[in-house]
Design a protein around this motif. Structure first.
Motif, mmCIF file in Angstrom:
data_model
loop_
_atom_site.group_PDB
_atom_site.id
_atom_site.type_symbol
_atom_site.label_atom_id
_atom_site.label_comp_id
_atom_site.label_asym_id
_atom_site.label_seq_id
_atom_site.Cartn_x
_atom_site.Cartn_y
_atom_site.Cartn_z
ATOM 1 N N THR A 1 0.855 -1.184 0.000
ATOM 2 C CA THR A 1 0.000 0.000 0.000
ATOM 3 C C THR A 1 0.893 1.236 0.000
ATOM 4 O O THR A 1 2.117 1.127 0.042
ATOM 5 N N ASP B 125 4.251 0.061 -4.809
ATOM 6 C CA ASP B 125 2.943 0.420 -4.279
ATOM 7 C C ASP B 125 1.915 -0.250 -5.181
ATOM 8 O O ASP B 125 1.704 0.175 -6.319
ATOM 9 N N THR C 219 -1.338 -0.466 -4.932
ATOM 10 C CA THR C 219 -2.645 0.180 -5.119
ATOM 11 C C THR C 219 -2.695 0.956 -6.431
ATOM 12 O O THR C 219 -3.734 1.000 -7.081
#
Length: 122
Positions: free
Chosen positions: A25, A46, A48
């Motif tokens: 995240t 990351d 996301t």
């Protein structure tokens, strides 16, 4: 005749099982490690948004210049130190460790231990 899957296919399956359990995240990105026969690669991702925030490998000239060999435990430890320094410079202190389906011993363990000593938390 007994058919046996190749080691790379088995590792890829393990990696998929590991990836189903966690993802990176923005607050806690994923430290993904890959090792080939000749080199090691580490990325902080990351998941996301699908961005690689920081990366390092034994192919980079500045890293390769410090190493005698690019595929041993010493090279893995140095790469762990380099990726941790880059991550801290980018403001990343905690990560999720993704061993990429590899067994946590030898080079993978050396990279993880060196990254922890350099200041990354996982």
């Amino acid at each position: 005749m007994v058919k046996k899957e190749s080691r790379s296919k088995i590792r890829a399956k393990k990696h998929l099982r590991i990836r189903n359990r966690f993802s990176g995240t923005a607050e806690r990105p994923r430290l993904a490690v890959f090792r080939s026969n000749n080199h090691m690669y580490a990325q902080i991702i990351d998941d996301t948004v699908g961005n690689t925030l920081v990366s390092a490998s034994t192919l980079q000239k500045d890293v390769k210049a410090e190493l005698e060999k690019t595929n041993d435990v010493a090279a893995a430890a140095y790469l762990g130190k380099v990726i941790a320094e880059k991550a801290i410079a980018a403001g990343i202190t905690t990560v999720v460790f993704d061993r990429g389906g590899f067994v946590y011993q030898g080079k993978i363990q050396a990279l993880a231990d060196a990254a922890r000593e350099a200041g990354l938390e996982f």
